[in-house]
Design a protein around this motif. Structure first.
Motif, PDB file in Angstrom:
ATOM      1  N   GLY A 111       0.790  -1.222   0.000  1.00 54.17           N
ATOM      2  CA  GLY A 111       0.000   0.000   0.000  1.00 54.17           C
ATOM      3  C   GLY A 111       0.822   1.272   0.000  1.00 54.17           C
ATOM      4  N   THR A 112       2.149   1.165   0.077  1.00 54.13           N
ATOM      5  CA  THR A 112       2.995   2.366   0.072  1.00 54.13           C
ATOM      6  C   THR A 112       3.381   2.738  -1.361  1.00 54.13           C
ATOM      7  OG1 THR A 112       5.012   1.061   0.314  1.00 54.13           O
ATOM      8  CG2 THR A 112       3.926   1.811   2.341  1.00 54.13           C
ATOM      9  N   LEU A 113       3.829   3.988  -1.523  1.00 54.64           N
ATOM     10  CA  LEU A 113       4.255   4.479  -2.846  1.00 54.64           C
ATOM     11  C   LEU A 113       5.747   4.195  -3.030  1.00 54.64           C
ATOM     12  CD1 LEU A 113       3.150   6.036  -5.317  1.00 54.64           C
ATOM     13  CD2 LEU A 113       4.094   8.110  -4.292  1.00 54.64           C
ATOM     14  N   GLY A 114       6.062   3.553  -4.150  1.00 55.86           N
ATOM     15  CA  GLY A 114       7.459   3.232  -4.428  1.00 55.86           C
ATOM     16  C   GLY A 114       7.881   3.699  -5.816  1.00 55.86           C
ATOM     17  N   TRP A 115       9.161   3.490  -6.101  1.00 52.32           N
ATOM     18  CA  TRP A 115       9.727   3.852  -7.410  1.00 52.32           C
ATOM     19  C   TRP A 115      10.232   2.586  -8.089  1.00 52.32           C
ATOM     20  CZ3 TRP A 115      10.035   8.350 -10.189  1.00 52.32           C
ATOM     21  CH2 TRP A 115       9.649   9.528  -9.539  1.00 52.32           C
ATOM     22  N   THR A 116      10.058   2.504  -9.419  1.00 53.75           N
ATOM     23  CA  THR A 116      10.544   1.357 -10.186  1.00 53.75           C
ATOM     24  C   THR A 116      11.203   1.838 -11.466  1.00 53.75           C
ATOM     25  OG1 THR A 116       9.943  -0.765 -11.197  1.00 53.75           O
ATOM     26  CG2 THR A 116       8.378   1.028 -11.462  1.00 53.75           C
ATOM     27  N   PHE A 117      12.133   1.032 -11.946  1.00 57.28           N
ATOM     28  CA  PHE A 117      12.758   1.272 -13.253  1.00 57.28           C
ATOM     29  C   PHE A 117      12.337   0.152 -14.188  1.00 57.28           C
ATOM     30  CE2 PHE A 117      16.252   0.309 -16.232  1.00 57.28           C
ATOM     31  CZ  PHE A 117      16.224   1.479 -16.980  1.00 57.28           C
ATOM     32  N   SER A 118      11.647   0.484 -15.284  1.00 56.90           N
ATOM     33  CA  SER A 118      11.146  -0.500 -16.242  1.00 56.90           C
ATOM     34  C   SER A 118      11.957  -0.420 -17.521  1.00 56.90           C
ATOM     35  CB  SER A 118       9.667  -0.266 -16.547  1.00 56.90           C
ATOM     36  OG  SER A 118       8.887  -0.444 -15.387  1.00 56.90           O
ATOM     37  N   ARG A 119      12.299  -1.594 -18.066  1.00 58.58           N
ATOM     38  CA  ARG A 119      13.045  -1.684 -19.327  1.00 58.58           C
ATOM     39  C   ARG A 119      12.400  -2.768 -20.179  1.00 58.58           C
ATOM     40  NH1 ARG A 119      17.944  -3.934 -21.655  1.00 58.58           N
ATOM     41  NH2 ARG A 119      19.119  -2.289 -22.730  1.00 58.58           N
ATOM     42  N   VAL A 120      11.989  -2.406 -21.415  1.00 57.73           N
ATOM     43  CA  VAL A 120      11.273  -3.331 -22.301  1.00 57.73           C
ATOM     44  C   VAL A 120      12.008  -3.403 -23.631  1.00 57.73           C
ATOM     45  CG1 VAL A 120       9.037  -3.979 -23.242  1.00 57.73           C
ATOM     46  CG2 VAL A 120       9.151  -2.546 -21.193  1.00 57.73           C
ATOM     47  N   VAL A 121      12.280  -4.634 -24.120  1.00 57.79           N
ATOM     48  CA  VAL A 121      13.088  -4.872 -25.322  1.00 57.79           C
ATOM     49  C   VAL A 121      12.204  -5.438 -26.419  1.00 57.79           C
ATOM     50  CG1 VAL A 121      15.066  -6.119 -26.262  1.00 57.79           C
ATOM     51  CG2 VAL A 121      15.108  -5.303 -23.884  1.00 57.79           C
ATOM     52  N   PRO A 122      12.296  -4.893 -27.682  1.00 54.01           N
ATOM     53  CA  PRO A 122      11.495  -5.442 -28.782  1.00 54.01           C
ATOM     54  C   PRO A 122      12.102  -6.730 -29.334  1.00 54.01           C
ATOM     55  CG  PRO A 122      12.837  -3.644 -29.589  1.00 54.01           C
ATOM     56  CD  PRO A 122      13.087  -3.724 -28.113  1.00 54.01           C
ATOM     57  N   ILE A 123      11.240  -7.673 -29.710  1.00 56.91           N
ATOM     58  CA  ILE A 123      11.656  -8.904 -30.387  1.00 56.91           C
ATOM     59  C   ILE A 123      11.049  -8.850 -31.786  1.00 56.91           C
ATOM     60  CG2 ILE A 123      11.646 -11.418 -30.352  1.00 56.91           C
ATOM     61  CD1 ILE A 123      13.134 -10.121 -28.016  1.00 56.91           C
ATOM     62  N   VAL A 124      11.919  -8.818 -32.842  1.00 55.99           N
ATOM     63  CA  VAL A 124      11.438  -8.655 -34.219  1.00 55.99           C
ATOM     64  C   VAL A 124      11.683  -9.923 -35.015  1.00 55.99           C
ATOM     65  CG1 VAL A 124      11.841  -6.179 -34.167  1.00 55.99           C
ATOM     66  CG2 VAL A 124      13.663  -7.678 -34.973  1.00 55.99           C
ATOM     67  N   ASP A 125      10.913 -10.069 -36.115  1.00 56.29           N
ATOM     68  CA  ASP A 125      11.104 -11.227 -36.988  1.00 56.29           C
ATOM     69  C   ASP A 125      12.144 -10.894 -38.042  1.00 56.29           C
ATOM     70  OD1 ASP A 125       9.863  -9.579 -38.782  1.00 56.29           O
ATOM     71  OD2 ASP A 125       7.953 -10.654 -38.772  1.00 56.29           O
ATOM     72  N   HIS A 126      12.337 -11.831 -39.011  1.00 53.99           N
ATOM     73  CA  HIS A 126      13.395 -11.641 -40.016  1.00 53.99           C
ATOM     74  C   HIS A 126      13.082 -10.496 -40.974  1.00 53.99           C
ATOM     75  CE1 HIS A 126      10.440 -14.136 -42.143  1.00 53.99           C
ATOM     76  NE2 HIS A 126      10.977 -13.708 -43.273  1.00 53.99           N
ATOM     77  N   GLN A 127      11.822 -10.027 -40.989  1.00 53.39           N
ATOM     78  CA  GLN A 127      11.463  -8.876 -41.814  1.00 53.39           C
ATOM     79  C   GLN A 127      11.432  -7.587 -40.992  1.00 53.39           C
ATOM     80  OE1 GLN A 127       7.750 -10.013 -43.648  1.00 53.39           O
ATOM     81  NE2 GLN A 127       8.785 -11.003 -45.369  1.00 53.39           N
ATOM     82  N   ASN A 128      12.014  -7.619 -39.809  1.00 51.98           N
ATOM     83  CA  ASN A 128      12.100  -6.467 -38.909  1.00 51.98           C
ATOM     84  C   ASN A 128      10.727  -5.970 -38.478  1.00 51.98           C
ATOM     85  OD1 ASN A 128      13.798  -4.745 -37.432  1.00 51.98           O
ATOM     86  ND2 ASN A 128      13.479  -3.058 -38.873  1.00 51.98           N
ATOM     87  N   ALA A 129       9.633  -6.798 -38.356  1.00 61.68           N
ATOM     88  CA  ALA A 129       8.307  -6.410 -37.847  1.00 61.68           C
ATOM     89  C   ALA A 129       8.294  -6.669 -36.317  1.00 61.68           C
ATOM     90  CB  ALA A 129       7.245  -7.216 -38.561  1.00 61.68           C
ATOM     91  N   ILE A 130       7.202  -5.639 -35.509  1.00 62.29           N
ATOM     92  CA  ILE A 130       7.124  -5.627 -34.049  1.00 62.29           C
ATOM     93  C   ILE A 130       6.200  -6.721 -33.667  1.00 62.29           C
ATOM     94  CG2 ILE A 130       6.536  -4.255 -32.126  1.00 62.29           C
ATOM     95  CD1 ILE A 130       7.132  -1.889 -33.861  1.00 62.29           C
TER      96      ILE A 130
END
Length: 769
Positions: free
Chosen positions: A483-502
């Motif tokens: 219930g307390t307020l905290g801080w977070t660091f989020s990091r998200v990495v894209p995974i693409v196919d051989h045609q460079n699509a998301i």
């Protein structure tokens, strides 16, 4: 009444005269004849020169638009010498040039002038001269052209006689013009068949009034038997009848021989091309030959046609028209480099996007391109390609699997999760109790895991990551499980196919609450320390300012009382006492200079000034005046010219150049007059104009390793007993330059002088300096 009638009668006569008439009375001054008064002037003159109301006025006033000085000179000469004179002068009247002939005659103290408009005569005469000049010039050109050309040029009259033959034809005959002109074909060495052929052709030109062309072979007096191409053309008189036949004949022997050689060469080339074509069609690799600047497909085998997905109809077409999708691709740049620069190209697994089967796809090829060179000139290129798309695709699938594993490892933290391609759904992979637990996919994840005040920033970063296929990173607040307020660091990495699509995103979040708490405390501490330092700096500046002023007074008293002591004991001091007093003078002067330096150095940061336009040439003039005595003592000179005008603080810029020039005078070599040279140029850096000013002297210089140290506060490179100074001058210069948004550097060499380079903007961006 009778006199008036007589005057009117004479006016009528003079005004009806075909030429201009004018009577002038000389006007004298103490210096002699000065001007003429117009006693009479008929209307013809007024029309000539666009004037009116000229009677009783001076000649200079009436003709002031038409260079009256020339007229005064001519009329004065006529009057003084009492001779009749005639001269011609041109004037520009109403934007047109007019010529006049003036006749002047002295009669009973008056000057009678007749003026005739000869513009038409002059124009016709000039046109006639120009026409004659043009005719002479055309005749010279004609003779020059006909006598310098290797072609045979000649003219027949209607009786088959030569009326003109140029130098080349006379040389072929081996005759002079006197021996050949006026004679027929046979008399000039033509065989009977040859003469009859040309006579028939001359008759045909006369009857049809059309030119004819032919080829003939006959002997040359010096070169032997030759082949000639000739043209006979009619020459018409004003009535349109043929009055002569002009002919030109060109030696085409070498051309004919070259044509035969070309036929042989062409045959050999065709044989070579046939062999090359056979080799290309038999090679197992896809092969293509392009020719010319447009890279036209000249040869192509079945293997290459299969890779392109087209048939033999593309032979003869530019490659880029067949595959327009190559434009802008890496492979097309390499094709152009091979042809334009002759750079061979060999590379494996080159990505080429093209339409082979009806849709654009990625293909990978091992490529080899070579330029084709003929006579040291690139005429085309040959291309060989091997399709390795399947091998590359298989390897990339393996790399994708490895990338997913690496993404999970690199992103692992307190909370590991995945997102679909457009971030509309989150799926939890692993929890550590930091966030509220979730099992099913979450669609409203941003409200659950991101604090409302941080959601807008998060959405903007997510949009950027999706558009650029880049990694998402963000620090944000979150409601923790307790219930307390905290801080977070989020990091998200894209995974693409051989045609460079998301296709998917993998991410992790780490609890950084404790780090944030420490950071916030550090920021508060830094802000407090900064304020304390600012107060300390202000106190120090105030102290330096006050101390410098307070210290000056006792130094002045020391200098005053030692001078009085020296005066009272004049003649009573031994050499040792004089030396001690001299040391006191030197020490007190040094202390006074030190106090002045500290005061200037403390004020440089405290006082802000408005920038104004400063002419550095004027600054240097003032410095020369202030340093006049020092320059005279050392025999020194300052050289400068065309220094720039720029925005800055007048007082500070004066201090800058005064210190640098005074520095050069102080550190001059013994018994060598100091020479100081200032030069400048304007440069452009990052769309901003700057002045580069160099100050060069012939002084003692310094070691190269000391080039940075000399700008430090209280730094001295030489003994204070040998060279006076406080060690503040150059550090003060650096502060002044930096306050103006510029830089200052120094280069030196022992006993070879010093070069200071100052770079200053021509305009200041800030309102205060």
């Amino acid at each position: 009444m009778e006199l008036t009638a007589t005057n009117d009668f004479f006016d009528t006569i003079f005004n009806s005269a075909a030429n201009g008439l004018m009577a002038l009375r000389p006007l004298y001054s103490q210096n002699g004849l000065e001007d003429f008064e117009i006693v009479f002037c008929n209307t013809r003159i007024e029309k000539y020169f666009d004037i009116e109301g000229s009677k009783k006025q001076s000649l200079s006033d009436v003709f002031n638009r038409y260079d009256s000085g020339v007229l005064l000179e001519k009329f004065t000469e006529t009057l003084v010498n009492r001779i009749n004179s005639t001269f011609e002068i041109s004037f520009e009247i109403r934007e047109q040039l007019h010529w006049f002939r003036f006749t002047a005659e002295e009669k009973n103290g008056l000057l009678i002038v007749t003026i005739e408009d000869i513009t038409e005569y002059k124009t016709k005469r000039n046109n006639l001269i120009a026409a004659l000049t043009t005719i002479e010039k055309q005749e010279r050109f004609y003779n020059s052209i006909t006598n310098t050309t290797p072609d045979l040029v000649y003219v027949f009259d209607l009786d088959y006689k030569f009326t003109y033959a140029n130098k080349a034809l006379l040389t072929m005959w081996g005759k002079s013009a006197q021996d050949a002109i006026g004679k027929g074909l046979r008399e000039n060495g033509y065989e009977e068949w040859h003469a009859l052929m040309h006579e028939r052709e001359i008759d045909e030109v006369i009857s049809t009034k059309k030119m004819i062309r032919g080829t003939v072979s006959f002997p040359h007096a010096e070169l032997g038997r030759r082949i000639y191409d000739y043209i006979f053309a009619p020459v018409f008189n004003k009535q349109g009848d043929v009055e002569a036949i002009a002919g030109t004949t060109r030696d085409i022997t070498e051309i004919k021989q070259a044509e035969e050689q070309q036929l042989l060469a062409k045959k050999k080339i065709e044989e070579s091309e046939s062999r090359l074509k056979l080799m290309i069609h038999q090679t197992p690799s896809a092969t293509l030959v392009l020719m010319g600047a447009d890279l036209v497909i000249e040869q192509i085998n079945k293997q290459m046609l299969n890779l392109i997905g087209r048939g033999e109809e593309i032979i003869g077409m530019p490659l880029i028209d067949v595959l327009p999708e190559l434009k802008g691709q890496y492979v097309w740049e390499q094709v152009q480099n091979v042809y334009n620069k002759g750079i061979p190209f060999d590379q494996t697994e080159v990505l080429v996007q093209h339409n082979r089967t009806g849709e654009m796809r990625d293909y990978y090829y091992n490529l080899a391109y070579r330029p084709l060179v003929e006579d040291e000139k690139i005429t085309g290129m040959i291309q060989v390609a091997v399709d390795v798309t399947e091998q590359v695709s298989a390897r990339k699938k393996m790399e994708e699997s490895e990338n997913r594993f690496r993404a999970l490892v690199n992103a692992s933290s307190d909370f590991v999760f995945s997102m679909n391609a457009d971030w509309t759904e989150m799926r939890s992979l692993e929890m550590s109790g930091f966030y509220a637990d979730t099992v099913e996919p979450v669609s409203n994840w941003i409200n659950t895991y991101v604090h409302p005040d941080d959601q807008e920033t998060a959405l903007n970063l997510i949009s950027e990551a999706i558009n650029t296929k880049s990694i998402f990173e963000m620090e944000h607040r979150v409601l923790k499980t307790d219930g307390t307020l905290g801080w977070t660091f989020s990091r998200v990495v894209p995974i693409v196919d051989h045609q460079n699509a998301i296709i998917e995103w993998f991410g992790a979040s780490s609890d950084i609450t404790s780090q944030k708490t420490v950071t916030e405390k550090l920021e508060i501490l830094v802000n407090e320390r900064t304020r304390e330092l600012q107060r300390s700096n202000e106190d120090l500046q105030q102290f330096a300012h006050v101390a410098s002023h307070d210290l000056k007074e006792p130094v002045r008293k020391i200098k005053t009382f030692i001078s009085r002591l020296e005066d009272n004991l004049d003649g009573k001091l031994d050499e040792s006492a004089k030396k001690y007093i001299e040391r006191i003078h030197i020490a007190s002067d040094r202390m006074f200079n030190m106090i002045e330096g500290v005061l200037a150095y403390s004020k440089i940061n405290a006082d802000q000034q408005k920038p104004t336009l400063v002419d550095l040439n004027e600054v240097l003039k003032n410095i020369e005046t202030d340093l006049e005595i020092s320059l005279q003592k050392t025999g020194g000179e300052i050289h400068y010219d065309h220094l720039p005008v720029l925005e800055g603080a007048q007082v500070l810029l004066y201090q800058l150049f005064y210190n640098l020039i005074n520095n050069s005078i102080k550190f001059a070599k013994i018994d060598v007059p100091v020479q100081i040279k200032l030069s400048s140029k304007i440069i452009k850096e990052k769309n901003k104009k700057r002045a580069v000013i160099t100050i060069e002297d012939n002084g003692i210089g310094f070691e190269e390793s000391q080039s940075e140290k000399i700008f430090e506060t209280f730094t001295r490179l030489n003994s204070k007993d040998t060279y006076e100074g406080t060690g503040l001058g150059l550090s003060l210069c650096k502060k002044i330059v930096e306050r103006h948004g510029g830089t200052i550097t120094a280069l030196g060499s022992p006993l070879k002088g010093t070069i200071f380079t100052i770079v200053l903007p021509l305009t200041q961006e800030e309102n205060d300096i």
